[in-house]
Design a protein around this motif. Structure first.
Motif, PDB file in Angstrom:
ATOM      1  N   ALA A 294       0.830  -1.210   0.000  1.00 13.63           N
ATOM      2  CA  ALA A 294       0.000   0.000   0.000  1.00 13.63           C
ATOM      3  C   ALA A 294       0.861   1.255   0.000  1.00 13.63           C
ATOM      4  O   ALA A 294       0.597   2.206  -0.752  1.00 13.63           O
ATOM      5  N   ASP A 295       1.905   1.289   0.822  1.00 10.72           N
ATOM      6  CA  ASP A 295       2.776   2.467   0.886  1.00 10.72           C
ATOM      7  C   ASP A 295       3.484   2.715  -0.450  1.00 10.72           C
ATOM      8  O   ASP A 295       3.542   3.845  -0.934  1.00 10.72           O
ATOM      9  N   ILE A 296       4.037   1.652  -1.023  1.00 15.65           N
ATOM     10  CA  ILE A 296       4.764   1.816  -2.275  1.00 15.65           C
ATOM     11  C   ILE A 296       3.836   2.271  -3.393  1.00 15.65           C
ATOM     12  O   ILE A 296       4.145   3.211  -4.137  1.00 15.65           O
ATOM     13  N   THR A 297       2.680   1.629  -3.531  1.00 13.98           N
ATOM     14  CA  THR A 297       1.782   1.982  -4.628  1.00 13.98           C
ATOM     15  C   THR A 297       1.187   3.373  -4.433  1.00 13.98           C
ATOM     16  O   THR A 297       0.925   4.075  -5.420  1.00 13.98           O
ATOM     17  N   LEU A 298       0.978   3.793  -3.193  1.00 13.92           N
ATOM     18  CA  LEU A 298       0.481   5.150  -2.954  1.00 13.92           C
ATOM     19  C   LEU A 298       1.473   6.181  -3.473  1.00 13.92           C
ATOM     20  O   LEU A 298       1.099   7.158  -4.130  1.00 13.92           O
ATOM     21  N   MET A 299       2.759   5.984  -3.186  1.00 16.49           N
ATOM     22  CA  MET A 299       3.770   6.918  -3.663  1.00 16.49           C
ATOM     23  C   MET A 299       3.879   6.878  -5.186  1.00 16.49           C
ATOM     24  O   MET A 299       4.022   7.921  -5.837  1.00 16.49           O
ATOM     25  N   LEU A 300       3.787   5.694  -5.764  1.00 14.42           N
ATOM     26  CA  LEU A 300       3.853   5.586  -7.219  1.00 14.42           C
ATOM     27  C   LEU A 300       2.667   6.283  -7.875  1.00 14.42           C
ATOM     28  O   LEU A 300       2.805   6.895  -8.944  1.00 14.42           O
ATOM     29  N   ARG A 301       1.504   6.236  -7.224  1.00 11.73           N
ATOM     30  CA  ARG A 301       0.335   6.903  -7.792  1.00 11.73           C
ATOM     31  C   ARG A 301       0.440   8.423  -7.692  1.00 11.73           C
ATOM     32  O   ARG A 301      -0.083   9.140  -8.546  1.00 11.73           O
ATOM     33  N   VAL A 302       1.108   8.932  -6.636  1.00 13.10           N
ATOM     34  CA  VAL A 302       1.340  10.379  -6.561  1.00 13.10           C
ATOM     35  C   VAL A 302       2.242  10.814  -7.719  1.00 13.10           C
ATOM     36  O   VAL A 302       1.986  11.824  -8.386  1.00 13.10           O
ATOM     37  N   ILE A 303       3.323  10.038  -7.986  1.00 12.60           N
ATOM     38  CA  ILE A 303       4.190  10.344  -9.129  1.00 12.60           C
ATOM     39  C   ILE A 303       3.390  10.257 -10.426  1.00 12.60           C
ATOM     40  O   ILE A 303       3.528  11.095 -11.326  1.00 12.60           O
ATOM     41  N   GLN A 304       2.527   9.261 -10.519  1.00 11.13           N
ATOM     42  CA  GLN A 304       1.716   9.083 -11.718  1.00 11.13           C
ATOM     43  C   GLN A 304       0.790  10.266 -11.925  1.00 11.13           C
ATOM     44  O   GLN A 304       0.599  10.735 -13.063  1.00 11.13           O
ATOM     45  N   ASP A 305       0.213  10.791 -10.828  1.00 11.23           N
ATOM     46  CA  ASP A 305      -0.653  11.971 -10.939  1.00 11.23           C
ATOM     47  C   ASP A 305       0.120  13.152 -11.502  1.00 11.23           C
ATOM     48  O   ASP A 305      -0.389  13.904 -12.344  1.00 11.23           O
ATOM     49  N   PHE A 306       1.354  13.356 -11.047  1.00 10.31           N
ATOM     50  CA  PHE A 306       2.181  14.431 -11.587  1.00 10.31           C
ATOM     51  C   PHE A 306       2.456  14.191 -13.068  1.00 10.31           C
ATOM     52  O   PHE A 306       2.394  15.126 -13.886  1.00 10.31           O
ATOM     53  N   ASP A 307       2.763  12.958 -13.434  1.00 11.50           N
ATOM     54  CA  ASP A 307       3.073  12.640 -14.816  1.00 11.50           C
ATOM     55  C   ASP A 307       1.858  12.895 -15.711  1.00 11.50           C
ATOM     56  O   ASP A 307       1.982  13.468 -16.797  1.00 11.50           O
ATOM     57  N   GLN A 308       0.656  12.520 -15.259  1.00 10.80           N
ATOM     58  CA  GLN A 308      -0.544  12.642 -16.083  1.00 10.80           C
ATOM     59  C   GLN A 308      -1.077  14.063 -16.152  1.00 10.80           C
ATOM     60  O   GLN A 308      -1.743  14.418 -17.138  1.00 10.80           O
ATOM     61  N   THR A 309      -0.801  14.871 -15.110  1.00 11.52           N
ATOM     62  CA  THR A 309      -1.326  16.252 -15.122  1.00 11.52           C
ATOM     63  C   THR A 309      -0.325  17.235 -15.711  1.00 11.52           C
ATOM     64  O   THR A 309      -0.538  18.438 -15.675  1.00 11.52           O
ATOM     65  N   HIS A 310       0.808  16.748 -16.177  1.00 10.04           N
ATOM     66  CA  HIS A 310       1.784  17.609 -16.845  1.00 10.04           C
ATOM     67  C   HIS A 310       2.062  17.074 -18.239  1.00 10.04           C
ATOM     68  O   HIS A 310       3.187  16.804 -18.579  1.00 10.04           O
TER      69      HIS A 310
END
Length: 310
Positions: A294-310
């Motif tokens: 859960a911790d690892i995937t949460l951080m990966l999803r935050v990075i993914q949000d940055f990638d998708q919104t830029h």
């Protein structure tokens, strides 16, 4: 919000991770039995010394017992050091099968470097104590990233003792497209504790940029600072603000992040070692694996949000 692919993770745990945990569990029990027999041997030698006054013979027994205890200690350390790499790499292999994550790799001996932590500007430069471990690197979408656990302390000006600055996951990622400007975001309820850090940021031309944030809830939760000429709204887009706010509200864990041109830095606080094995209790637990996942995937999803919104 539940971590993604939980049913698949349960199946993967039963077929792939659990057999490895069973092997490590057998090793842990053998070491525990060795410790128990050692304690019995030491107890018997002590009784013999007191009852029979064997003198020099007992002194001779001290040497092999000391060597045996040293050997047991090395076995315990080998168990601890082999547990994380074995289990974490299996988990990363599972996450690698997700559509947006790839090339994930774990290195137990490598830390996320201190200069990444200091360059973020999220914490006061040159902390008095910096310790890091559990290095993970890979790609999220088109963004290369590295992350690891960091434990940072500095001397308190009030008590002259080391106090905790940050304990948790620290992430450094690189935008695939050119980005200009510098933005730093801190949990608003920690502004007093972070006064020296924010003063250092301001002395380096940083300024309060809350006025450029239209999301009222975001402004109430986070304090935003930026350097002159930075287009805050183009870096911290409205969808990104919503994603980070939702993340914080969902997890209720302190989140720090900064953008320095193409570099993205994220800090997620937690108060425990990721997947640190227990020695006197069984590690055969799906919940232990689920928590780390859960911790690892949460951080990966935050990075993914940055990638998708830029």
């Amino acid at each position: 919000m539940l971590p993604p692919r939980l049913p698949e993770l349960r199946l993967y745990y039963n077929t792939t991770i659990r057999p490895e945990l069973l092997r490590l569990e057998a090793l842990r029990k053998r070491i525990l039995w060795g410790m128990a027999l050692s304690l019995l041997g030491i107890f018997a030698a002590t009784i013999a010394f007191l009852v029979y006054d064997l003198g020099f013979l007992n002194l001779l027994l001290v040497v092999p017992i000391a060597f045996y205890l040293g050997w047991l200690y090395l076995r315990i350390e080998r168990f601890r050091q082999s547990f994380k790499p074995a289990v974490i790499q299996l988990l990363l292999d599972f996450i690698n099968d997700s559509p947006n994550f790839r090339s994930l790799h774990y290195d137990a001996q490598r830390p996320i470097l201190r200069d990444r932590f200091e360059r973020s500007g999220l914490f006061r430069p040159h902390p008095d104590s910096y310790r890091a471990e559990d290095y993970i690197r890979g790609l999220v979408g088109e963004m290369a990233f590295e992350m690891g656990e960091a434990y940072v302390q500095e001397i308190s000006p009030a008590s002259n003792r080391l106090q905790l600055v940050f304990s948790g996951l620290f992430v450094h990622a690189i935008f695939n497209e050119p980005t200009e400007g510098r933005v730093a975001v801190w949990p608003r309820h920690h502004l007093r504790r972070l006064k020296r850090t924010i003063d250092a940021y301001i002395s380096g031309q940083g300024r309060l940029a809350d006025v450029e944030i239209l999301n009222e809830q975001f402004r109430e939760t986070f304090a935003v600072y930026a350097h002159p000429g930075t287009k805050v709204a183009s870096i911290l887009t409205p969808p990104m603000q919503e994603a980070l706010l939702a993340f914080y509200q969902r997890e209720q864990r302190d989140l720090y992040f900064a953008v320095h041109d193409r570099d993205l830095f994220i800090g997620l606080e937690h108060g425990y070692d990721l997947l640190e094995p227990r020695f006197f209790r069984s590690n055969l637990s799906f919940q232990l694996i689920r928590r780390f996942y859960a911790d690892i995937t949460l951080m990966l999803r935050v990075i993914q949000d940055f990638d998708q919104t830029h």
